[in-house]
Design a protein around this motif. Structure first.
Motif, short mmCIF file in Angstrom:
data_model
loop_
_atom_site.label_atom_id
_atom_site.label_comp_id
_atom_site.label_asym_id
_atom_site.label_seq_id
_atom_site.Cartn_x
_atom_site.Cartn_y
_atom_site.Cartn_z
N PRO A 1 2.98 1.47 -10.11
CA PRO A 1 1.38 1.45 -9.55
C PRO A 1 0.42 0.45 -10.29
O PRO A 1 0.55 0.46 -11.43
N ARG B 1 -9.06 7.39 -1.48
CA ARG B 1 -8.51 6.30 -2.43
C ARG B 1 -7.26 5.69 -1.72
O ARG B 1 -6.32 6.31 -1.19
N ARG C 1 0.65 -1.12 -0.08
CA ARG C 1 0.14 -0.10 -0.03
C ARG C 1 0.80 1.06 -0.04
O ARG C 1 1.85 1.19 0.86
N ASP D 1 -4.20 3.49 -2.84
CA ASP D 1 -3.39 3.18 -3.76
C ASP D 1 -2.40 1.85 -3.71
O ASP D 1 -1.95 1.73 -2.51
N THR D 2 -2.31 0.94 -4.43
CA THR D 2 -1.46 -0.05 -4.22
C THR D 2 -0.16 -0.35 -5.47
O THR D 2 -0.40 -0.02 -6.56
N SER E 1 -5.91 1.36 -7.67
CA SER E 1 -6.35 2.60 -7.08
C SER E 1 -7.83 2.03 -6.60
O SER E 1 -8.72 1.71 -7.37
N SER F 1 -8.62 0.32 -11.65
CA SER F 1 -9.21 1.30 -10.52
C SER F 1 -10.49 0.93 -10.48
O SER F 1 -11.28 0.03 -11.17
#
Length: 312
Positions: A169, A278, A157, A280-281, A172, A311
């Motif tokens: 990335p 949000r 994360r 994000d990972t 999300s 997403s």
């Protein structure tokens, strides 16, 4: 010269790890979380290192931590030493690698089903050269395992900041509010103003992504001041508290997220009407193991499989 050399020889590898973590975070609490330890013993270890070297490495007050000139000079040296030590296991594996080897990818809690599908696609893509196994953990522990060469890759994360790592990335996710169902029956969204009389429930900081520290500050700025900090429990414990009707939490909104499996009776997940948090990972690997390293084929395949971020 002799005294300086004697001091340097007494420096332990762990001291260098502690120093680099604090130097990169410039925050003892964040560094302690990254190292899975409390801030107080970490501060003592840094003082021990300063005593051993006969140099002050940090200037610190109640609000800021900065590197001294000696600390700034030590950081690239210590980082290089740790990088070389951490590379020993995978360098040996590279030298003795058989035709097919086993590697592991880190999986933090609550990885979305679509992201897990891509991990399976990666395993299939590289199966002739690698057996890809999954390993669970918190983001800090998984990132540390990548840095130490124990994991080939990890999902983590964001934010994660380490100059030795490359990040791709990969997803999300929109977050919503897990609230008591009896208080919000018939609602299809919740405003922040609706939550100000409820307590926000959180797990211990070592179990939650760093992003939730930022989220906590944003909620406080919007008038949500009450907090419940749980200990000795996991994500299911949050739903237990919320089901009593006096608290809420923030969780992944998409119905395909496995975090929905932790919901209990009298809990429901709603989108925010006036807030768009949000989570994000990213996919991380040690930069030195990519181009020309032992994992170049695996990482090239990962770049292809995860090329288009998800997403939801």
């Amino acid at each position: 010269m002799g005294e300086t050399q004697a001091r340097f020889e007494s420096v332990e590898m762990l001291h260098l790890r502690y120093f680099v973590a604090v130097a990169e975070e410039l925050n003892f609490s964040a560094a302690a979380r990254r190292l899975h330890m409390a801030a107080s013993p970490l501060s003592q270890r840094i003082r021990d290192l300063e005593n051993e070297l006969g140099q002050r490495l940090f200037d610190r007050d109640t609000h800021h931590v900065t590197l001294t000139p000696a600390g700034a000079a030590l950081l690239p040296i210590a980082s290089n030493i740790l990088q070389q030590v951490n590379s020993i296991p995978w360098q040996l594996r590279k030298a003795n690698r058989s035709q097919r080897c086993t590697v592991s990818i880190g999986m933090p809690a609550g990885v979305h089903l679509d992201l897990r599908t891509r991990v399976s696609m990666l395993a299939e893509r590289i199966h002739e050269s690698f057996e890809l196994r999954r390993w669970p953990g918190t983001t800090p522990s998984l990132v540390t395992a990548v840095l130490e060469g124990k994991l080939a890759l990890t999902l983590a994360r964001l934010p994660v900041n380490d100059p030795m790592l490359d990040c791709l990335p990969v997803m999300s996710e929109q977050l919503g509010a897990l609230v008591p169902a009896d208080r919000f029956a018939g609602r299809d969204a919740v405003a922040l103003a609706d939550l100000t009389d409820l307590a926000c429930v959180a797990l211990p900081s070592e179990l939650t992504p760093a992003y939730f520290d930022q989220l906590d500050r944003e909620l406080s700025d919007h008038g949500i001041k009450k907090r419940i900090k749980l200990t000795d429990t996991g994500y299911a414990g949050i739903a237990e508290v919320i089901s009593s009707g006096t608290s809420f939490s923030v969780s992944m909104l998409d119905a395909k997220s496995p975090m929905h499996g932790y919901q209990l009776e009298n809990t429901m997940l709603l989108p925010f009407a006036d807030f768009r948090p949000r989570l994000d990972t990213g996919l991380f690997w040690l930069r030195d193991r990519a181009s020309g390293g032992d994992l170049d084929q695996l990482i090239d395949a990962a770049r292809e499989v995860f090329a288009d971020p998800l997403s939801c």
